[in-house]
Scaffold this motif. Structure first.
Motif, PDB file in Angstrom:
ATOM      1  N   PHE A   1       0.210  -1.117   0.439  1.00  0.00           N
ATOM      2  CA  PHE A   1      -0.071  -0.298  -0.132  1.00  0.00           C
ATOM      3  C   PHE A   1       1.474   1.216  -0.018  1.00  0.00           C
ATOM      4  O   PHE A   1       0.143   2.067  -0.050  1.00  0.00           O
ATOM      5  N   GLY A   2       2.034   1.040   0.016  1.00  0.00           N
ATOM      6  CA  GLY A   2       2.566   2.681   0.387  1.00  0.00           C
ATOM      7  C   GLY A   2       3.245   3.158  -1.390  1.00  0.00           C
ATOM      8  O   GLY A   2       3.083   4.241  -0.574  1.00  0.00           O
ATOM      9  N   ASN A   3       2.605   3.085  -2.016  1.00  0.00           N
ATOM     10  CA  ASN A   3       2.653   3.834  -3.489  1.00  0.00           C
ATOM     11  C   ASN A   3       1.197   4.671  -3.384  1.00  0.00           C
ATOM     12  O   ASN A   3       1.364   5.070  -3.908  1.00  0.00           O
ATOM     13  N   ILE A   4       0.247   4.124  -2.625  1.00  0.00           N
ATOM     14  CA  ILE A   4      -0.754   4.963  -2.786  1.00  0.00           C
ATOM     15  C   ILE A   4      -0.625   6.398  -2.346  1.00  0.00           C
ATOM     16  O   ILE A   4      -0.029   6.716  -1.251  1.00  0.00           O
ATOM     17  N   LYS A   5      -1.558   7.100  -3.281  1.00  0.00           N
ATOM     18  CA  LYS A   5      -1.079   8.577  -3.094  1.00  0.00           C
ATOM     19  C   LYS A   5      -1.953   9.398  -1.884  1.00  0.00           C
ATOM     20  O   LYS A   5      -3.648   9.336  -2.481  1.00  0.00           O
ATOM     21  N   LEU A   6      -1.820  10.094  -1.610  1.00  0.00           N
ATOM     22  CA  LEU A   6      -3.074  10.857  -0.204  1.00  0.00           C
ATOM     23  C   LEU A   6      -3.712  12.233  -1.279  1.00  0.00           C
ATOM     24  O   LEU A   6      -2.868  13.165  -1.267  1.00  0.00           O
ATOM     25  N   GLY A   7      -4.817  11.298  -2.784  1.00  0.00           N
ATOM     26  CA  GLY A   7      -5.073  12.886  -3.367  1.00  0.00           C
ATOM     27  C   GLY A   7      -5.023  12.005  -4.386  1.00  0.00           C
ATOM     28  O   GLY A   7      -5.231  10.470  -4.950  1.00  0.00           O
ATOM     29  N   GLN A   8      -5.229  13.044  -5.605  1.00  0.00           N
ATOM     30  CA  GLN A   8      -5.791  12.626  -7.135  1.00  0.00           C
ATOM     31  C   GLN A   8      -4.335  11.925  -7.858  1.00  0.00           C
ATOM     32  O   GLN A   8      -3.334  12.738  -7.211  1.00  0.00           O
ATOM     33  N   PRO A   9      -3.989  10.969  -8.601  1.00  0.00           N
ATOM     34  CA  PRO A   9      -2.938  10.505  -9.158  1.00  0.00           C
ATOM     35  C   PRO A   9      -2.185  12.010  -9.312  1.00  0.00           C
ATOM     36  O   PRO A   9      -1.001  11.856  -9.521  1.00  0.00           O
ATOM     37  N   ASP A  10      -2.462  13.180 -10.059  1.00  0.00           N
ATOM     38  CA  ASP A  10      -2.445  14.129 -10.319  1.00  0.00           C
ATOM     39  C   ASP A  10      -1.512  15.012  -9.556  1.00  0.00           C
ATOM     40  O   ASP A  10      -1.612  16.248 -10.147  1.00  0.00           O
ATOM     41  N   ASP A  11      -1.842  15.119  -8.697  1.00  0.00           N
ATOM     42  CA  ASP A  11      -2.513  16.056  -7.007  1.00  0.00           C
ATOM     43  C   ASP A  11      -1.013  16.109  -6.450  1.00  0.00           C
ATOM     44  O   ASP A  11       0.548  15.393  -6.321  1.00  0.00           O
ATOM     45  N   LYS A  12      -0.335  16.794  -7.052  1.00  0.00           N
ATOM     46  CA  LYS A  12       1.530  18.116  -6.041  1.00  0.00           C
ATOM     47  C   LYS A  12       1.302  18.480  -4.542  1.00  0.00           C
ATOM     48  O   LYS A  12       0.241  18.840  -4.342  1.00  0.00           O
ATOM     49  N   PRO A  13       2.378  17.659  -4.206  1.00  0.00           N
ATOM     50  CA  PRO A  13       2.367  19.282  -2.573  1.00  0.00           C
ATOM     51  C   PRO A  13       2.541  20.317  -2.388  1.00  0.00           C
ATOM     52  O   PRO A  13       2.338  21.457  -3.703  1.00  0.00           O
ATOM     53  N   GLU A  14       1.038  20.775  -1.766  1.00  0.00           N
ATOM     54  CA  GLU A  14       0.841  21.772  -1.617  1.00  0.00           C
ATOM     55  C   GLU A  14       1.996  22.799  -1.648  1.00  0.00           C
ATOM     56  O   GLU A  14       1.928  24.171  -2.212  1.00  0.00           O
ATOM     57  N   PHE A  15       2.520  22.695  -0.527  1.00  0.00           N
ATOM     58  CA  PHE A  15       3.468  23.294   0.230  1.00  0.00           C
ATOM     59  C   PHE A  15       4.946  22.819   0.175  1.00  0.00           C
ATOM     60  O   PHE A  15       5.179  21.266   0.103  1.00  0.00           O
ATOM     61  N   SER A  16       5.923  23.582   0.389  1.00  0.00           N
ATOM     62  CA  SER A  16       7.247  23.074   0.202  1.00  0.00           C
ATOM     63  C   SER A  16       7.683  21.877   1.361  1.00  0.00           C
ATOM     64  O   SER A  16       7.585  21.850   1.844  1.00  0.00           O
ATOM     65  N   THR A  17       9.007  20.858   1.284  1.00  0.00           N
ATOM     66  CA  THR A  17       9.265  20.359   2.345  1.00  0.00           C
ATOM     67  C   THR A  17       9.434  20.637   3.510  1.00  0.00           C
ATOM     68  O   THR A  17       9.638  20.720   4.646  1.00  0.00           O
ATOM     69  N   PRO A  18      10.822  21.893   2.925  1.00  0.00           N
ATOM     70  CA  PRO A  18      11.180  23.005   4.394  1.00  0.00           C
ATOM     71  C   PRO A  18       9.708  23.917   5.179  1.00  0.00           C
ATOM     72  O   PRO A  18       9.725  23.430   6.366  1.00  0.00           O
ATOM     73  N   THR A  19       8.713  23.863   4.298  1.00  0.00           N
ATOM     74  CA  THR A  19       7.656  24.323   4.891  1.00  0.00           C
ATOM     75  C   THR A  19       7.195  23.391   5.678  1.00  0.00           C
ATOM     76  O   THR A  19       6.408  23.599   7.126  1.00  0.00           O
ATOM     77  N   TRP A  20       6.493  22.082   4.382  1.00  0.00           N
ATOM     78  CA  TRP A  20       5.994  21.177   5.775  1.00  0.00           C
ATOM     79  C   TRP A  20       6.225  20.910   6.912  1.00  0.00           C
ATOM     80  O   TRP A  20       5.494  20.837   7.932  1.00  0.00           O
ATOM     81  N   PHE A  21       7.544  20.863   7.209  1.00  0.00           N
ATOM     82  CA  PHE A  21       8.352  20.287   8.420  1.00  0.00           C
ATOM     83  C   PHE A  21       8.297  21.251   9.257  1.00  0.00           C
ATOM     84  O   PHE A  21       8.362  21.108  10.617  1.00  0.00           O
ATOM     85  N   ALA A  22       8.734  22.292   9.153  1.00  0.00           N
ATOM     86  CA  ALA A  22       7.773  23.657  10.421  1.00  0.00           C
ATOM     87  C   ALA A  22       6.376  23.532  10.825  1.00  0.00           C
ATOM     88  O   ALA A  22       6.677  23.639  10.971  1.00  0.00           O
ATOM     89  N   MET A  23       5.737  23.685   9.530  1.00  0.00           N
ATOM     90  CA  MET A  23       4.189  23.064  10.410  1.00  0.00           C
ATOM     91  C   MET A  23       3.517  21.816  11.325  1.00  0.00           C
ATOM     92  O   MET A  23       2.878  22.380  12.248  1.00  0.00           O
ATOM     93  N   LEU A  24       4.912  20.690  11.073  1.00  0.00           N
ATOM     94  CA  LEU A  24       4.712  19.434  11.443  1.00  0.00           C
ATOM     95  C   LEU A  24       5.284  20.240  13.149  1.00  0.00           C
ATOM     96  O   LEU A  24       4.451  19.699  13.787  1.00  0.00           O
ATOM     97  N   PHE A  25       6.235  20.522  13.073  1.00  0.00           N
ATOM     98  CA  PHE A  25       6.767  21.073  15.017  1.00  0.00           C
ATOM     99  C   PHE A  25       6.082  21.762  15.076  1.00  0.00           C
ATOM    100  O   PHE A  25       5.764  22.048  16.110  1.00  0.00           O
ATOM    101  N   SER A  26       5.649  22.737  14.606  1.00  0.00           N
ATOM    102  CA  SER A  26       4.924  24.211  15.145  1.00  0.00           C
ATOM    103  C   SER A  26       3.602  24.019  15.517  1.00  0.00           C
ATOM    104  O   SER A  26       3.031  23.782  16.858  1.00  0.00           O
TER     105      SER A  26
END
Length: 503
Positions: A67-92
């Motif tokens: 199941f690891g390659n199932i996407k959290l979204g539709q097949p053509d969806d791209k991440p909304e936020f950059s990885t550094p910003t994503w991590f910043a939101m996780l920690f905050s």
């Protein structure tokens, strides 16, 4: 979509009753909460311990499964936020205030009163950090990861409301939209409210301690009440601007200030000692992870009580935060695969949190054990600022810490009001300002009531009580997620077979 729902009004009504109870009879509230806490710890402590370990194993199995390659979204969806910003939101959102509140105080507390062995020794210094990593490491982030994964999958892949009840749809069908689903969502709301309110209370206590260190301001409940009121205004303003503006910018600010503080601590303190300490204790943590995560001492009641007071309390706290942090992580994780999501959420925060505690807690242990400063005798709220007394640029670092605690306070609270708004407006990604305003006021009121009635003990009791029913919901959620993944893979295989036949 209606701007408010019955869940919103029921939840607000119960919250106001709780606040009224706390204002009218704070001692009675504290007695009832602590009695319930003692009962649950004595009878169901095993449940929290086993559940935390289950979620870690479950998350790892999902990441490395088909199941690891199932996407959290539709097949053509791209991440909304950059990885550094994503991590910043996780920690905050996920660990913010706690990292500063417990950064020095938790390792020092375990060093002074270890779960086993001799206190304030070389052995207890190592044990203290290993158990701090346990409390803030893989188990904690696995609980978050599983809930966030389920919420993101059903929201962005199946176009369902971003509600806890929606994740149970594969098990109970349309009942998820009826009384059973409403009950699940209300349980999630109150777990979120108590978990976040406890963090806000911790933040107010430590901001007060920082002001005491910097300006000689007395430490009192009235001052903490003013701090809560002031920061409530700030986070309501921030929450009104939405995720892409206020919360995003504050998260990035938090990350920058946290990096500055971390680097300063590392290089102004005993650098070589801290790096060696991290290496040896993190290795021991990885080696002993299974036994630490399942440890009880039924023949030693004192040690068993330590596990209840610390480890099981933390599992309950992380469970109570899952609707909040899980919803928020899901909201910012659209377009990522199951494997990418789980490995990122598990590994990166665990390593960074462990480094943080090794540097901050290790510095406190160094000054106590090597330099002879009596760090272990300080209170949880003041130990961080006591360590600053023994470091170069201590005054400046204290000021940065107070600002960082304040911004973490605001970010955690406005993220929580946003998530509570989603949970009580049928999963709306843009809840009305009236709803977020209402939850901002409720959070501030409950944090104040818990501080007034019992301080840290009152907050712990509220968390333990609210986490048990939610923990049961999370186990059903895990089963529902597996069921959905299997159905999706079965349909995908059928399509492949049909394509091959048509070709």
């Amino acid at each position: 979509m209606k701007k408010t729902t019955s869940i919103f009004w029921i939840s607000i009504g119960i919250s106001l009753l709780f606040v009224t109870w706390g204002v009218a009879a704070p001692d009675h509230l504290m007695t009832v909460m602590t009695s319930a806490e003692s009962f649950l710890l004595d009878r169901f402590g095993w449940f929290y311990q086993f559940s935390a370990t289950f979620f870690l194993i479950f998350a790892l199995c999902l990441a490395f499964s088909r199941f690891g390659n199932i996407k959290l979204g539709q097949p053509d969806d791209k991440p909304e936020f950059s990885t550094p910003t994503w991590f910043a939101m996780l920690f905050s959102a996920g660990m913010g205030i706690g990292l500063l509140f417990y950064g020095v105080s938790e390792p020092i507390s375990h060093y002074a009163s270890p779960p086993y062995g001799t206190s304030q020794s070389i052995e207890s210094a190592k044990i203290s950090l290993e158990h701090t990593y346990l409390h803030w490491g893989f188990h904690a982030w696995a609980i978050y990861a599983v809930v966030a994964l389920a919420l993101a999958y059903y929201k962005f892949r199946k176009n369902m409301p971003g509600l806890m009840s929606a994740t149970l749809y594969p098990l109970i069908g349309n009942k998820a939209k009826g009384p059973i689903g409403h009950a699940v969502d209300i349980i999630a709301v109150f777990a979120t409210v108590f978990g976040v309110a406890a963090s806000l209370g911790l933040g107010a206590s430590q901001i007060n301690s920082g002001f005491h260190y910097l300006f000689g301001m007395p430490i009192s409940f009235n001052i903490q009440l003013v701090i809560i009121a002031f920061t409530t205004i700030l986070f309501i303003i921030s929450a009104g601007t939405g995720v892409s503006k206020g919360i995003k910018y504050l998260s990035n600010t938090n990350m920058a200030l946290a990096v500055i503080l971390f680097v300063s601590f590392l290089f102004l303190g005993p650098t070589q000692y801290l790096l060696e300490l991290f290496s040896t204790t993190f290795g021991s943590y990885l080696q002993n992870l299974p036994s630490m995560g399942l440890r009880f001492t039924p023949f030693d009641q004192e040690s068993n009580q330590w596990i209840k007071d610390w480890t099981i309390f933390y599992w309950a706290w992380w469970i109570s935060w899952t609707p909040f942090v899980g919803t928020f992580i899901a909201r910012v994780s659209k377009g990522r695969t199951v494997r990418e999501f789980i490995m990122a959420v598990l590994i990166v925060p665990t390593v960074v949190c462990s480094l943080w505690f090794a540097v901050f807690g290790g510095t406190g242990i160094y000054f106590d054990f090597v330099e002879g400063a009596n760090v272990a005798a300080q209170s949880i709220e003041t130990s961080l600022f006591f360590v600053y007394n023994h470091m170069p640029l201590g005054g400046m670092l204290s000021a940065v810490s107070v600002v960082l605690i304040l911004t973490f306070f605001v970010t955690s609270a406005d993220s929580a009001t946003f998530v509570l708004g989603m949970q009580t407006t049928n999963g709306s990604l843009n809840p009305p300002f009236f709803v977020t305003l209402s939850w901002g006021v409720v959070l501030a009121a409950i944090a104040s009531v818990l501080l007034a009635s019992g301080g840290l003990a009152g907050m712990q009791a509220a968390i333990i009580v609210s986490a048990l029913p939610l923990g049961i919901v999370l186990l059903f959620m895990s089963y529902a997620l597996i069921k959905s993944f299997r159905q999706e893979r079965s349909l995908s295989n059928q399509k492949v077979q049909q394509h091959k036949k048509s070709a």
